[in-house]
Write an enzyme that holds these catalytic residues in place. Structure first.
Site, PDB file in Angstrom:
ATOM      1  N   LYS A 279      -0.240 -10.882   9.709  1.00 49.48           N
ATOM      2  CA  LYS A 279       0.002  -9.456   9.948  1.00 49.48           C
ATOM      3  C   LYS A 279      -0.312  -9.102  11.411  1.00 49.48           C
ATOM      4  O   LYS A 279      -0.897  -9.909  12.143  1.00 49.48           O
ATOM      5  CB  LYS A 279      -0.859  -8.643   8.976  1.00 49.48           C
ATOM      6  CG  LYS A 279      -0.527  -8.912   7.495  1.00 49.48           C
ATOM      7  CD  LYS A 279      -1.336  -7.993   6.583  1.00 49.48           C
ATOM      8  CE  LYS A 279      -1.002  -8.242   5.118  1.00 49.48           C
ATOM      9  NZ  LYS A 279      -1.653  -7.238   4.236  1.00 49.48           N
TER      10      LYS A 279
ATOM     11  N   TYR B 254       7.704  -4.295   0.998  1.00 45.34           N
ATOM     12  CA  TYR B 254       6.623  -3.872   0.099  1.00 45.34           C
ATOM     13  C   TYR B 254       7.103  -2.846  -0.938  1.00 45.34           C
ATOM     14  O   TYR B 254       6.297  -2.083  -1.467  1.00 45.34           O
ATOM     15  CB  TYR B 254       5.463  -3.296   0.909  1.00 45.34           C
ATOM     16  CG  TYR B 254       4.555  -4.353   1.524  1.00 45.34           C
ATOM     17  CD1 TYR B 254       3.776  -5.195   0.726  1.00 45.34           C
ATOM     18  CD2 TYR B 254       4.445  -4.502   2.910  1.00 45.34           C
ATOM     19  CE1 TYR B 254       2.927  -6.146   1.278  1.00 45.34           C
ATOM     20  CE2 TYR B 254       3.603  -5.451   3.473  1.00 45.34           C
ATOM     21  CZ  TYR B 254       2.844  -6.266   2.651  1.00 45.34           C
ATOM     22  OH  TYR B 254       2.002  -7.206   3.196  1.00 45.34           O
TER      23      TYR B 254
ATOM     24  N   PHE C 248      -1.493   3.783  -0.868  1.00 47.48           N
ATOM     25  CA  PHE C 248      -1.654   3.124   0.433  1.00 47.48           C
ATOM     26  C   PHE C 248      -0.322   2.712   1.067  1.00 47.48           C
ATOM     27  O   PHE C 248      -0.302   2.126   2.152  1.00 47.48           O
ATOM     28  CB  PHE C 248      -2.582   1.901   0.306  1.00 47.48           C
ATOM     29  CG  PHE C 248      -2.150   0.877  -0.729  1.00 47.48           C
ATOM     30  CD1 PHE C 248      -1.176  -0.073  -0.453  1.00 47.48           C
ATOM     31  CD2 PHE C 248      -2.731   0.863  -1.990  1.00 47.48           C
ATOM     32  CE1 PHE C 248      -0.790  -1.010  -1.390  1.00 47.48           C
ATOM     33  CE2 PHE C 248      -2.347  -0.075  -2.951  1.00 47.48           C
ATOM     34  CZ  PHE C 248      -1.372  -1.012  -2.641  1.00 47.48           C
TER      35      PHE C 248
ATOM     36  N   ARG D 128      -3.294 -18.419  -1.708  1.00 47.30           N
ATOM     37  CA  ARG D 128      -4.140 -17.262  -2.079  1.00 47.30           C
ATOM     38  C   ARG D 128      -5.617 -17.627  -2.011  1.00 47.30           C
ATOM     39  O   ARG D 128      -6.453 -16.809  -1.616  1.00 47.30           O
ATOM     40  CB  ARG D 128      -3.730 -16.732  -3.443  1.00 47.30           C
ATOM     41  CG  ARG D 128      -2.352 -16.067  -3.358  1.00 47.30           C
ATOM     42  CD  ARG D 128      -1.883 -15.511  -4.657  1.00 47.30           C
ATOM     43  NE  ARG D 128      -2.594 -14.313  -5.068  1.00 47.30           N
ATOM     44  CZ  ARG D 128      -2.356 -13.103  -4.557  1.00 47.30           C
ATOM     45  NH1 ARG D 128      -1.479 -12.943  -3.600  1.00 47.30           N
ATOM     46  NH2 ARG D 128      -3.027 -12.058  -5.003  1.00 47.30           N
TER      47      ARG D 128
ATOM     48  N   THR E  85      -8.034  -9.870  -1.537  1.00 48.68           N
ATOM     49  CA  THR E  85      -7.323  -8.852  -0.732  1.00 48.68           C
ATOM     50  C   THR E  85      -8.307  -8.020   0.089  1.00 48.68           C
ATOM     51  O   THR E  85      -8.067  -7.729   1.262  1.00 48.68           O
ATOM     52  CB  THR E  85      -6.533  -7.913  -1.680  1.00 48.68           C
ATOM     53  OG1 THR E  85      -5.694  -8.732  -2.501  1.00 48.68           O
ATOM     54  CG2 THR E  85      -5.686  -6.926  -0.913  1.00 48.68           C
TER      55      THR E  85
ATOM     56  N   ARG F 159      -9.692 -14.190   5.137  1.00 51.38           N
ATOM     57  CA  ARG F 159     -10.004 -12.753   5.160  1.00 51.38           C
ATOM     58  C   ARG F 159     -11.493 -12.510   5.360  1.00 51.38           C
ATOM     59  O   ARG F 159     -11.884 -11.585   6.067  1.00 51.38           O
ATOM     60  CB  ARG F 159      -9.472 -12.101   3.886  1.00 51.38           C
ATOM     61  CG  ARG F 159      -7.943 -11.950   3.932  1.00 51.38           C
ATOM     62  CD  ARG F 159      -7.388 -11.582   2.605  1.00 51.38           C
ATOM     63  NE  ARG F 159      -5.980 -11.216   2.642  1.00 51.38           N
ATOM     64  CZ  ARG F 159      -5.214 -11.213   1.560  1.00 51.38           C
ATOM     65  NH1 ARG F 159      -5.695 -11.557   0.382  1.00 51.38           N
ATOM     66  NH2 ARG F 159      -3.952 -10.868   1.663  1.00 51.38           N
TER      67      ARG F 159
ATOM     68  N   ASN G 171      -5.968  -6.849   6.754  1.00 50.81           N
ATOM     69  CA  ASN G 171      -6.541  -8.054   6.130  1.00 50.81           C
ATOM     70  C   ASN G 171      -5.845  -9.356   6.562  1.00 50.81           C
ATOM     71  O   ASN G 171      -5.819 -10.332   5.832  1.00 50.81           O
ATOM     72  CB  ASN G 171      -6.605  -7.896   4.600  1.00 50.81           C
ATOM     73  CG  ASN G 171      -5.236  -7.821   3.951  1.00 50.81           C
ATOM     74  OD1 ASN G 171      -4.218  -7.755   4.642  1.00 50.81           O
ATOM     75  ND2 ASN G 171      -5.196  -7.865   2.631  1.00 50.81           N
TER      76      ASN G 171
ATOM     77  N   HIS H 232      -0.775 -12.051   4.458  1.00 50.57           N
ATOM     78  CA  HIS H 232      -0.191 -11.793   3.140  1.00 50.57           C
ATOM     79  C   HIS H 232       0.233 -13.134   2.557  1.00 50.57           C
ATOM     80  O   HIS H 232       0.646 -14.032   3.299  1.00 50.57           O
ATOM     81  CB  HIS H 232       1.045 -10.888   3.270  1.00 50.57           C
ATOM     82  CG  HIS H 232       1.867 -10.837   2.021  1.00 50.57           C
ATOM     83  ND1 HIS H 232       1.536 -10.024   0.961  1.00 50.57           N
ATOM     84  CD2 HIS H 232       2.966 -11.541   1.644  1.00 50.57           C
ATOM     85  CE1 HIS H 232       2.412 -10.220  -0.015  1.00 50.57           C
ATOM     86  NE2 HIS H 232       3.290 -11.128   0.374  1.00 50.57           N
TER      87      HIS H 232
ATOM     88  N   GLU I  74      10.507 -12.976  -1.905  1.00 50.37           N
ATOM     89  CA  GLU I  74       9.913 -12.684  -0.583  1.00 50.37           C
ATOM     90  C   GLU I  74      10.439 -13.655   0.480  1.00 50.37           C
ATOM     91  O   GLU I  74      10.712 -13.258   1.612  1.00 50.37           O
ATOM     92  CB  GLU I  74       8.386 -12.749  -0.664  1.00 50.37           C
ATOM     93  CG  GLU I  74       7.799 -11.602  -1.476  1.00 50.37           C
ATOM     94  CD  GLU I  74       6.280 -11.516  -1.406  1.00 50.37           C
ATOM     95  OE1 GLU I  74       5.642 -12.440  -0.859  1.00 50.37           O
ATOM     96  OE2 GLU I  74       5.738 -10.509  -1.899  1.00 50.37           O
TER      97      GLU I  74
HETATM   98  P1  CMP Z   1      -1.053  -7.726   0.764  1.00 49.54           P
HETATM   99  O1  CMP Z   1      -1.442  -8.996   0.121  1.00 49.54           O
HETATM  100  O2  CMP Z   1      -0.220  -7.795   1.992  1.00 49.54           O
HETATM  101  O3  CMP Z   1      -0.319  -6.793  -0.310  1.00 49.54           O
HETATM  102  C1  CMP Z   1      -0.278  -5.400  -0.204  1.00 49.54           C
HETATM  103  C2  CMP Z   1      -1.279  -4.875   0.805  1.00 49.54           C
HETATM  104  O4  CMP Z   1      -1.654  -3.521   0.641  1.00 49.54           O
HETATM  105  C3  CMP Z   1      -2.571  -5.641   0.671  1.00 49.54           C
HETATM  106  O5  CMP Z   1      -2.407  -6.939   1.151  1.00 49.54           O
HETATM  107  C4  CMP Z   1      -3.539  -4.769   1.450  1.00 49.54           C
HETATM  108  O6  CMP Z   1      -3.537  -5.052   2.850  1.00 49.54           O
HETATM  109  C5  CMP Z   1      -2.943  -3.373   1.270  1.00 49.54           C
HETATM  110  N1  CMP Z   1      -3.793  -2.532   0.415  1.00 49.54           N
HETATM  111  C6  CMP Z   1      -4.424  -1.404   0.800  1.00 49.54           C
HETATM  112  N2  CMP Z   1      -5.121  -0.856  -0.211  1.00 49.54           N
HETATM  113  C7  CMP Z   1      -4.930  -1.656  -1.291  1.00 49.54           C
HETATM  114  C8  CMP Z   1      -5.391  -1.635  -2.646  1.00 49.54           C
HETATM  115  N3  CMP Z   1      -6.191  -0.668  -3.109  1.00 49.54           N
HETATM  116  N4  CMP Z   1      -4.994  -2.629  -3.479  1.00 49.54           N
HETATM  117  C9  CMP Z   1      -4.162  -3.618  -3.029  1.00 49.54           C
HETATM  118  N5  CMP Z   1      -3.695  -3.683  -1.759  1.00 49.54           N
HETATM  119  C10 CMP Z   1      -4.075  -2.725  -0.895  1.00 49.54           C
END
Ligand code: CMP
Length: 139
Positions: free
Chosen positions: A9, A49, A57, A85, A91, A102, A112, A115, A126
């Site tokens: 990211k 997304y 969010f 993962r 996350t 992370r 974070n 992805h 994806e």
């Molecule tokens: P990612 O794995 O890229 O998938 C969706 C992204 O939304 C996640 O990482 C986070 O960076 C962001 N995000 C922000 N708030 C939340 C939340 N409450 N739950 C999950 N993802 C979140």
């Protein structure tokens, strides 16, 4: 061989840790099958997304993902989805295990660093959001 999509990211690119992130994947036996640096538009981030479009969010997430260049890559290997993962960690970096990307580099759940697709079916769609079959080097 299973395939998955990972994105470094904008915060990962700004922190100059592209090599570090790729290296962590490679050290666990994953192969880079395709990789590209791109700048996502807001529309491009919203499309990627779309599954989160009803989440609170979503707007911040898509603003962030279109705030600077990202590196998109296809990774391949046994159990690639789960492996990526595990290497990324939870996350929310506050909940991530020590030694994960992370935990080591991310500032918050919004910023974070990486992805990774959450299931093989998601990975397929994806991957095809960014790459066509001619871009993916499986040899
Ligand atoms: P990612 O794995 O890229 O998938 C969706 C992204 O939304 C996640 O990482 C986070 O960076 C962001 N995000 C922000 N708030 C939340 C939340 N409450 N739950 C999950 N993802 C979140």
């Amino acid at each position: 061989m299973e395939k998955t999509l990972s994105i470094i990211k904008p915060d990962g690119v700004k922190k100059n840790i592209i090599g570090e992130v790729v290296s962590r994947f490679e050290k666990q036996g994953l192969k880079v099958l395709a990789m590209r640096m791109i700048s996502l538009t807001k529309k491009g981030a919203c499309g990627f997304y779309a599954v989160h479009s009803e989440r609170p969010f979503f707007n911040d997430l898509t603003d962030f993902m279109s705030s600077g260049p990202v590196v998109v890559m296809v990774l391949g290997g046994g159990d690639a989805v789960k492996k990526v993962r595990a290497i990324m960690g939870a996350t929310n970096p506050a909940e991530a295990e020590p030694g994960t990307i992370r935990k080591d580099f991310a500032d918050s759940i919004d910023n974070n660093i990486v992805h990774g697709s959450d299931a093989p079916e998601t990975a397929a769609s994806e991957i095809h959001y960014f790459f066509n079959c001619l871009d993916i080097c499986e040899g």
